[in-house]
Design a protein around this motif. Sequence first.
Motif, mmCIF file in Angstrom:
data_model
loop_
_atom_site.group_PDB
_atom_site.id
_atom_site.type_symbol
_atom_site.label_atom_id
_atom_site.label_comp_id
_atom_site.label_asym_id
_atom_site.label_seq_id
_atom_site.Cartn_x
_atom_site.Cartn_y
_atom_site.Cartn_z
ATOM 1 N N TYR A 78 15.415 -2.057 3.087
ATOM 2 C CA TYR A 78 14.934 -0.885 2.350
ATOM 3 C C TYR A 78 15.076 0.379 3.194
ATOM 4 O O TYR A 78 15.527 1.414 2.706
ATOM 5 N N GLU A 79 14.694 0.296 4.454
ATOM 6 C CA GLU A 79 14.795 1.473 5.334
ATOM 7 C C GLU A 79 16.245 1.926 5.481
ATOM 8 O O GLU A 79 16.542 3.120 5.427
ATOM 9 N N ALA A 80 17.168 0.994 5.647
ATOM 10 C CA ALA A 80 18.593 1.336 5.760
ATOM 11 C C ALA A 80 19.108 1.912 4.440
ATOM 12 O O ALA A 80 19.870 2.889 4.430
ATOM 13 N N TYR A 81 18.694 1.323 3.330
ATOM 14 C CA TYR A 81 19.080 1.816 2.007
ATOM 15 C C TYR A 81 18.591 3.242 1.804
ATOM 16 O O TYR A 81 19.323 4.101 1.315
ATOM 17 N N ARG A 82 17.334 3.521 2.158
ATOM 18 C CA ARG A 82 16.786 4.877 1.982
ATOM 19 C C ARG A 82 17.569 5.898 2.806
ATOM 20 O O ARG A 82 17.796 7.021 2.355
ATOM 21 N N ALA A 83 18.006 5.526 3.996
ATOM 22 C CA ALA A 83 18.812 6.430 4.820
ATOM 23 C C ALA A 83 20.156 6.697 4.149
ATOM 24 O O ALA A 83 20.632 7.841 4.117
ATOM 25 N N ARG A 84 20.797 5.652 3.603
ATOM 26 C CA ARG A 84 22.073 5.848 2.897
ATOM 27 C C ARG A 84 21.883 6.720 1.662
ATOM 28 O O ARG A 84 22.690 7.608 1.375
ATOM 29 N N LEU A 85 20.796 6.500 0.936
ATOM 30 C CA LEU A 85 20.524 7.282 -0.270
ATOM 31 C C LEU A 85 20.300 8.752 0.061
ATOM 32 O O LEU A 85 20.786 9.638 -0.643
ATOM 33 N N ALA A 86 19.578 9.023 1.140
ATOM 34 C CA ALA A 86 19.320 10.409 1.556
ATOM 35 C C ALA A 86 20.590 11.119 1.998
ATOM 36 O O ALA A 86 20.702 12.335 1.875
ATOM 37 N N ALA A 87 21.574 10.357 2.510
ATOM 38 C CA ALA A 87 22.837 10.940 2.962
ATOM 39 C C ALA A 87 23.882 11.011 1.852
ATOM 40 O O ALA A 87 24.867 11.744 1.976
ATOM 41 N N ASP A 88 23.680 10.293 0.776
ATOM 42 C CA ASP A 88 24.627 10.243 -0.337
ATOM 43 C C ASP A 88 24.644 11.595 -1.063
ATOM 44 O O ASP A 88 23.579 12.143 -1.378
ATOM 45 N N PRO A 89 25.814 12.172 -1.337
ATOM 46 C CA PRO A 89 25.862 13.474 -2.025
ATOM 47 C C PRO A 89 25.124 13.481 -3.362
ATOM 48 O O PRO A 89 24.391 14.434 -3.665
ATOM 49 N N ALA A 90 25.272 12.431 -4.168
ATOM 50 C CA ALA A 90 24.563 12.377 -5.449
ATOM 51 C C ALA A 90 23.066 12.202 -5.229
ATOM 52 O O ALA A 90 22.252 12.752 -5.981
ATOM 53 N N GLY A 91 22.696 11.446 -4.219
ATOM 54 C CA GLY A 91 21.283 11.280 -3.886
ATOM 55 C C GLY A 91 20.658 12.596 -3.463
ATOM 56 O O GLY A 91 19.571 12.962 -3.927
ATOM 57 N N LYS A 92 21.331 13.321 -2.577
ATOM 58 C CA LYS A 92 20.845 14.644 -2.151
ATOM 59 C C LYS A 92 20.680 15.568 -3.344
ATOM 60 O O LYS A 92 19.676 16.281 -3.461
ATOM 61 N N ALA A 93 21.665 15.574 -4.216
ATOM 62 C CA ALA A 93 21.618 16.454 -5.390
ATOM 63 C C ALA A 93 20.461 16.077 -6.308
ATOM 64 O O ALA A 93 19.785 16.953 -6.858
ATOM 65 N N ASN A 94 20.191 14.781 -6.461
ATOM 66 C CA ASN A 94 19.112 14.357 -7.351
ATOM 67 C C ASN A 94 17.733 14.678 -6.763
ATOM 68 O O ASN A 94 16.833 15.086 -7.491
#
Length: 110
Positions: free
Chosen positions: A63-79
Amino acid sequence: MTITCFIRYEIDPFGKAAFEEYARNWGQAIPRCGADLIGYFAPHEGSATTAYAAYNIDSLAAYEAYRARLAADPAGKANYAFAKRERFILKEDRMFLKLASGPHAKLVLP
């Protein structure tokens, strides 16, 4: 052991359309970043302010690794920015649960 993250949202009753857009955006980004998305659920009948999301992940470390990837993802940042700007989420509660009833029997249709 797989765990399921359940999120309970309190949303602005006039922000349902914005929440649904937010949910659709996560429908693309979350699986790409490594979680098994069950879905986002917006108010339909009853409460106009309660919404939910659920996804499976292998462990709290995953989960912690996933959250880091999500925060760095362009679509994640935009959302994240969209939700912050539009302010339709009033409160968010997150919990992690494990399946206690499995394995389940095969579905039998009447």
